[in-house]
Write a protein that holds these residues in place. Structure first.
Motif, PDB file in Angstrom:
ATOM      1  N   VAL A 166       0.667  -1.203  -0.030  1.00 15.86           N
ATOM      2  CA  VAL A 166      -0.044   0.026   0.235  1.00 15.86           C
ATOM      3  C   VAL A 166       1.232   1.248  -0.244  1.00 15.86           C
ATOM      4  O   VAL A 166       1.797   1.299   0.955  1.00 15.86           O
ATOM      5  CB  VAL A 166      -0.817  -0.092   1.198  1.00 15.86           C
ATOM      6  N   LEU A 167       0.788   2.156  -1.009  1.00 14.09           N
ATOM      7  CA  LEU A 167       1.424   3.331  -0.861  1.00 14.09           C
ATOM      8  C   LEU A 167       0.472   4.392  -0.649  1.00 14.09           C
ATOM      9  O   LEU A 167      -0.443   4.654  -1.474  1.00 14.09           O
ATOM     10  CB  LEU A 167       2.036   3.581  -2.376  1.00 14.09           C
ATOM     11  N   ALA A 168       0.593   4.847   0.553  1.00 15.43           N
ATOM     12  CA  ALA A 168      -0.780   5.915   0.784  1.00 15.43           C
ATOM     13  C   ALA A 168      -0.162   7.387   1.328  1.00 15.43           C
ATOM     14  O   ALA A 168       1.059   7.590   1.533  1.00 15.43           O
ATOM     15  CB  ALA A 168      -1.310   5.389   2.238  1.00 15.43           C
ATOM     16  N   GLU A 169      -1.039   8.277   0.799  1.00 17.22           N
ATOM     17  CA  GLU A 169      -0.561   9.736   1.095  1.00 17.22           C
ATOM     18  C   GLU A 169      -1.639  10.248   1.764  1.00 17.22           C
ATOM     19  O   GLU A 169      -2.795  10.155   1.402  1.00 17.22           O
ATOM     20  CB  GLU A 169      -0.093  10.659  -0.071  1.00 17.22           C
ATOM     21  N   LEU A 170      -1.380  11.117   3.139  1.00 13.16           N
ATOM     22  CA  LEU A 170      -2.316  11.747   3.700  1.00 13.16           C
ATOM     23  C   LEU A 170      -2.410  13.224   3.405  1.00 13.16           C
ATOM     24  O   LEU A 170      -1.346  13.802   3.433  1.00 13.16           O
ATOM     25  CB  LEU A 170      -2.102  11.604   5.333  1.00 13.16           C
ATOM     26  N   GLY A 171      -3.621  13.763   3.094  1.00 15.10           N
ATOM     27  CA  GLY A 171      -3.800  15.129   2.835  1.00 15.10           C
ATOM     28  C   GLY A 171      -3.078  15.485   1.535  1.00 15.10           C
ATOM     29  O   GLY A 171      -2.365  16.272   1.486  1.00 15.10           O
ATOM     30  N   PRO A 172      -3.273  14.917   0.273  1.00 14.30           N
ATOM     31  CA  PRO A 172      -2.618  15.130  -0.788  1.00 14.30           C
ATOM     32  C   PRO A 172      -2.645  16.448  -1.617  1.00 14.30           C
ATOM     33  O   PRO A 172      -2.083  16.829  -2.602  1.00 14.30           O
ATOM     34  CB  PRO A 172      -2.789  13.960  -1.929  1.00 14.30           C
ATOM     35  N   GLY A 173      -3.628  17.479  -0.978  1.00  9.24           N
ATOM     36  CA  GLY A 173      -3.707  18.757  -1.848  1.00  9.24           C
ATOM     37  C   GLY A 173      -4.229  18.426  -3.182  1.00  9.24           C
ATOM     38  O   GLY A 173      -5.205  18.033  -3.492  1.00  9.24           O
ATOM     39  N   ARG A 174      -3.387  18.965  -3.940  1.00 10.28           N
ATOM     40  CA  ARG A 174      -3.652  18.985  -5.713  1.00 10.28           C
ATOM     41  C   ARG A 174      -3.209  17.570  -5.965  1.00 10.28           C
ATOM     42  O   ARG A 174      -3.430  17.688  -7.386  1.00 10.28           O
ATOM     43  CB  ARG A 174      -2.842  20.099  -6.414  1.00 10.28           C
ATOM     44  N   GLY A 175      -2.654  16.773  -5.130  1.00  7.53           N
ATOM     45  CA  GLY A 175      -2.055  15.607  -6.169  1.00  7.53           C
ATOM     46  C   GLY A 175      -0.733  15.736  -6.571  1.00  7.53           C
ATOM     47  O   GLY A 175      -0.196  14.906  -7.215  1.00  7.53           O
TER      48      GLY A 175
END
Ligand code: SAH
Length: 363
Positions: free
Chosen positions: A80-89
């Motif tokens: 799993v590759l997760a990002e928290l709060g990615p904004g615009r990506g």
């Protein structure tokens, strides 16, 4: 008076004063009027600029770090590759582009974005439309699938609600948000039960402020527990300090300037500096290994920012080269983002982490 201010004053008249944490959560996340629900915060025309929006190099170097962590884990597939709060990506897009040098990484990654704002989810969907890998959105970290996990977050924890405690003559009091007779919002105090933080052990000066973020600590503890059990690592970047420490860091930002925190609820970003000391303790208690905190400048330079900058600028016109140099200064300058921003790394016990565990690591 913003529409959210009116809504909150009405709520306070019915339910009584709210904690600073409740106020912050409403300012950012109120479904009707919350800042991240309605506004386009990022960039020159927005309210603030974040590191991934300064330069593609930021996301690329985090991508390189993530790939090295994945390889150190034995290249699990899937993970799993997760990002928290990615904004615009933007960060995830730059990370995945940099990761194309190792196609097996992209093929193994199950990308999950933890994002509460529907409009920012749309924005992320657009940015990540051509990455060639399916993306899943989650409301919270509890929705992340189990298994090996690599998780990153930039300027996410500063958006999580903090409680503020103020030292009065006769003990600690919690700072509250109430309504005044004219229908405006105003700060007040109510007695707080028990010691509120480790700074409590030293006799604090009257008026001293301590901030705690149970929400941030709970997220780090949950991620750290998973990482200790299922394997993985996490990289958390934010502006902050290594507490326990005194200080009122609540700040409202709009159009690249500061507002008073109660002035325009919902129309300004509202953040607090991250207490990395508290987050490290939560991660350690949950069983993960925690590396000493590093400044953003040290992390990026050791990941090869200068080399990447000269590679990007080679053969380009003068203006492009100046833009790249300006970005390096913005990301690493001691009076810019270089020292105030810190990088915290957590990992499954025994995992070697690039930059943090190399021969040149330290400080
Ligand atoms: N990482 C991005 C954006 C930072 S702004 C960048 O560096 O540019 C904060 C981000 O966190 C936004 O995407 C916001 O919508 C999201 N966010 C704020 N509170 C959240 C919460 N409680 N859960 C999930 N996402 C949240």
């Amino acid at each position: 008076m913003t529409p959210l201010a009116e809504k909150l004053v009405a709520r306070i008249r019915t339910n009584g004063p709210m904690t600073v944490a409740e106020y912050m959560a409403a300012c950012l996340g109120d479904p009707e009027y919350g800042y991240y629900m309605r506004r386009e915060p990022f960039g020159r025309d927005g309210d603030f600029v974040t590191a991934p929006e300064v330069s593609q190099m930021f996301g690329e170097l985090i991508g390189a770090w993530t790939m090295l962590a994945w390889e150190a884990m034995g290249a699990p597939s899937p993970f799993v590759l997760a990002e928290l709060g990615p904004g615009r990506g933007t960060l995830m897009a730059d990370l995945l582009r940099a990761a194309r040098v190792r196609p097996a990484f992209g093929a193994a990654a199950r990308i999950h974005l933890v994002e509460t704002s529907p409009r920012l989810r749309d924005r992320q969907r657009t940015t990540l439309a051509d990455v060639g890998t399916p993306v899943t959105w989650c409301q919270g970290i509890d929705d992340l699938p189990s298994g090996a996990l690599l998780v990153i977050a930039n300027e996410f924890f500063d958006a999580l609600p903090v409680h503020q405690f103020v030292r009065a003559a006769d003990g600690w009091a919690e700072r509250m948000v109430g309504a005044d007779d004219d229908g405006g919002l105003t700060f007040g105090l109510r007695p707080a039960d028990g010691p509120v933080s480790a700074v409590d052990s030293a006799p604090p000066p009257e008026g001293a402020v301590v901030e705690t973020s149970p929400a941030a600590s709970a997220i780090v503890a949950a991620l750290a527990g998973r990482i200790a059990r299922d394997g993985g690592a996490g990289l958390f970047i934010d502006y902050g300090y290594e507490g326990p420490a005194f200080g009122d860091t609540l700040q409202a930002v709009r159009q690249h300037g500061y507002d008073a925190p109660l002035a325009v609820p919902g129309d300004a970003d509202l953040t607090a500096h991250v207490d990395f000391g508290a987050l490290s303790e939560s991660a350690r208690d949950a069983g993960a290994a925690v590396r000493p905190l590093m400044t953003q400048a040290a992390f990026l330079l050791r990941m090869g920012l200068a080399e990447r900058a000269s590679q990007l600028g080679r053969g380009k016109d003068r203006k492009t080269q100046e833009t790249i140099t300006a970005a390096v200064n913005r990301l690493c300058g001691p009076d810019e983002m270089g020292t105030l921003f810190k990088v915290m790394a957590i990992a499954q016990p025994g995992l070697a982490l690039a930059v943090f565990d190399g021969d040149d690591s330290g400080g």
